[in-house]
Write a protein that holds these residues in place. Sequence first.
Motif, PDB file in Angstrom:
ATOM      1  N   TRP A 121       0.842  -1.199   0.000  1.00 45.07           N
ATOM      2  CA  TRP A 121       0.000   0.000   0.000  1.00 45.07           C
ATOM      3  C   TRP A 121       0.872   1.241   0.000  1.00 45.07           C
ATOM      4  O   TRP A 121       0.714   2.131  -0.819  1.00 45.07           O
ATOM      5  N   GLU A 122       1.817   1.292   0.951  1.00 46.13           N
ATOM      6  CA  GLU A 122       2.716   2.447   1.028  1.00 46.13           C
ATOM      7  C   GLU A 122       3.802   2.386  -0.040  1.00 46.13           C
ATOM      8  O   GLU A 122       4.519   3.348  -0.246  1.00 46.13           O
ATOM      9  N   ASP A 123       3.953   1.245  -0.691  1.00 45.58           N
ATOM     10  CA  ASP A 123       4.926   1.030  -1.764  1.00 45.58           C
ATOM     11  C   ASP A 123       6.355   1.289  -1.296  1.00 45.58           C
ATOM     12  O   ASP A 123       7.162   1.864  -2.027  1.00 45.58           O
ATOM     13  N   LEU A 124       6.660   0.843  -0.079  1.00 43.57           N
ATOM     14  CA  LEU A 124       8.018   0.979   0.440  1.00 43.57           C
ATOM     15  C   LEU A 124       8.864  -0.193  -0.043  1.00 43.57           C
ATOM     16  O   LEU A 124       8.359  -1.294  -0.254  1.00 43.57           O
ATOM     17  N   SER A 125      10.146   0.040  -0.164  1.00 43.59           N
ATOM     18  CA  SER A 125      11.060  -1.044  -0.525  1.00 43.59           C
ATOM     19  C   SER A 125      11.230  -1.973   0.680  1.00 43.59           C
ATOM     20  O   SER A 125      10.816  -1.652   1.797  1.00 43.59           O
ATOM     21  N   GLU A 126      11.882  -3.101   0.454  1.00 34.29           N
ATOM     22  CA  GLU A 126      12.147  -4.013   1.568  1.00 34.29           C
ATOM     23  C   GLU A 126      13.016  -3.328   2.623  1.00 34.29           C
ATOM     24  O   GLU A 126      12.777  -3.465   3.828  1.00 34.29           O
ATOM     25  N   ALA A 127      14.012  -2.570   2.188  1.00 28.29           N
ATOM     26  CA  ALA A 127      14.899  -1.874   3.126  1.00 28.29           C
ATOM     27  C   ALA A 127      14.145  -0.796   3.908  1.00 28.29           C
ATOM     28  O   ALA A 127      14.338  -0.650   5.126  1.00 28.29           O
ATOM     29  N   GLN A 128      13.290  -0.045   3.221  1.00 22.01           N
ATOM     30  CA  GLN A 128      12.504   0.986   3.908  1.00 22.01           C
ATOM     31  C   GLN A 128      11.541   0.353   4.919  1.00 22.01           C
ATOM     32  O   GLN A 128      11.381   0.857   6.030  1.00 22.01           O
ATOM     33  N   THR A 129      10.911  -0.739   4.529  1.00 24.39           N
ATOM     34  CA  THR A 129       9.995  -1.436   5.430  1.00 24.39           C
ATOM     35  C   THR A 129      10.750  -1.956   6.650  1.00 24.39           C
ATOM     36  O   THR A 129      10.275  -1.836   7.786  1.00 24.39           O
ATOM     37  N   ALA A 130      11.924  -2.506   6.427  1.00 17.03           N
ATOM     38  CA  ALA A 130      12.743  -2.979   7.546  1.00 17.03           C
ATOM     39  C   ALA A 130      13.087  -1.826   8.486  1.00 17.03           C
ATOM     40  O   ALA A 130      13.057  -1.980   9.711  1.00 17.03           O
ATOM     41  N   GLY A 131      13.380  -0.664   7.917  1.00 23.20           N
ATOM     42  CA  GLY A 131      13.677   0.504   8.743  1.00 23.20           C
ATOM     43  C   GLY A 131      12.495   0.940   9.582  1.00 23.20           C
ATOM     44  O   GLY A 131      12.638   1.268  10.765  1.00 23.20           O
ATOM     45  N   VAL A 132      11.307   0.931   8.986  1.00 26.37           N
ATOM     46  CA  VAL A 132      10.101   1.319   9.725  1.00 26.37           C
ATOM     47  C   VAL A 132       9.811   0.327  10.841  1.00 26.37           C
ATOM     48  O   VAL A 132       9.470   0.707  11.959  1.00 26.37           O
ATOM     49  N   LEU A 133       9.966  -0.966  10.547  1.00 28.05           N
ATOM     50  CA  LEU A 133       9.645  -2.000  11.525  1.00 28.05           C
ATOM     51  C   LEU A 133      10.782  -2.279  12.504  1.00 28.05           C
ATOM     52  O   LEU A 133      10.582  -2.964  13.498  1.00 28.05           O
ATOM     53  N   GLY A 138      15.815  -9.462   5.704  1.00 30.24           N
ATOM     54  CA  GLY A 138      15.444 -10.875   5.652  1.00 30.24           C
ATOM     55  C   GLY A 138      14.134 -11.152   6.373  1.00 30.24           C
ATOM     56  O   GLY A 138      13.319 -11.954   5.907  1.00 30.24           O
ATOM     57  N   THR A 139      13.913 -10.493   7.495  1.00 30.38           N
ATOM     58  CA  THR A 139      12.657 -10.651   8.230  1.00 30.38           C
ATOM     59  C   THR A 139      11.494 -10.108   7.413  1.00 30.38           C
ATOM     60  O   THR A 139      10.421 -10.713   7.359  1.00 30.38           O
ATOM     61  N   VAL A 140      11.712  -8.971   6.747  1.00 35.73           N
ATOM     62  CA  VAL A 140      10.664  -8.409   5.889  1.00 35.73           C
ATOM     63  C   VAL A 140      10.333  -9.393   4.769  1.00 35.73           C
ATOM     64  O   VAL A 140       9.154  -9.656   4.488  1.00 35.73           O
ATOM     65  N   LYS A 141      11.351  -9.962   4.141  1.00 33.72           N
ATOM     66  CA  LYS A 141      11.114 -10.929   3.065  1.00 33.72           C
ATOM     67  C   LYS A 141      10.342 -12.138   3.581  1.00 33.72           C
ATOM     68  O   LYS A 141       9.386 -12.603   2.952  1.00 33.72           O
ATOM     69  N   SER A 142      10.748 -12.652   4.721  1.00 31.32           N
ATOM     70  CA  SER A 142      10.096 -13.813   5.308  1.00 31.32           C
ATOM     71  C   SER A 142       8.642 -13.511   5.686  1.00 31.32           C
ATOM     72  O   SER A 142       7.734 -14.287   5.367  1.00 31.32           O
ATOM     73  N   GLN A 143       8.429 -12.378   6.355  1.00 32.22           N
ATOM     74  CA  GLN A 143       7.064 -11.999   6.754  1.00 32.22           C
ATOM     75  C   GLN A 143       6.183 -11.773   5.522  1.00 32.22           C
ATOM     76  O   GLN A 143       5.019 -12.148   5.518  1.00 32.22           O
ATOM     77  N   THR A 144       6.748 -11.172   4.483  1.00 34.86           N
ATOM     78  CA  THR A 144       5.993 -10.950   3.253  1.00 34.86           C
ATOM     79  C   THR A 144       5.604 -12.277   2.623  1.00 34.86           C
ATOM     80  O   THR A 144       4.458 -12.478   2.221  1.00 34.86           O
TER      81      THR A 144
END
Length: 168
Positions: A121-133, A138-144
């Motif tokens: 929805w927010e169209d964040l990259s994996e790295a940006q999402t990892a930064g927010v969370l 790797g955790t972002v990829k796994s959770q996705t």
Amino acid sequence: MDRHDGFREFVLARQQALMRTAYLLMGDAHLAEDLLQSVLTKVVGHWSKLSRDGNPEAYTRKALVNQYISWARRPRPEFPSAAPPERGASHDEATLNRIVLRQALAKLTRKQRAVIVLRFWEDLSEAQTAGVLGCSVGTVKSQTHHALARLRTVAPELAELHIQEVAR
């Protein structure tokens, strides 16, 4: 100069986008309003530093996700029906897709739901999402991966749709 200069303008400019994110996280308009209000109350306390040195929108988005995840002890919102309404003249396809998406998102864990909202929805990259969370890429990829697999299981009819289009 007031230490809150620019805060009102920031909220007016970004309120709709932040509210949409809160809604997708919470799955309920009233709970989303509560979440956003709680976060904005905290953001205003840091506004002078944020407006001077930081990225207020990124900080607010991160605070929104963190607050959403920390509310894990709260009961999840209940939906009146486990199945979407029958397809008929009173509901268009987009409305039904939004209902199905909301119900499917409610079946994810809080972190999985946060990852899906931030990535698609927010169209964040994996790295940006990892930064927010505050986690690894790797955790972002796994959770996705796990979240998308769960969505495919609970709502296979959404597989052909783009989540951004359904969520609107």
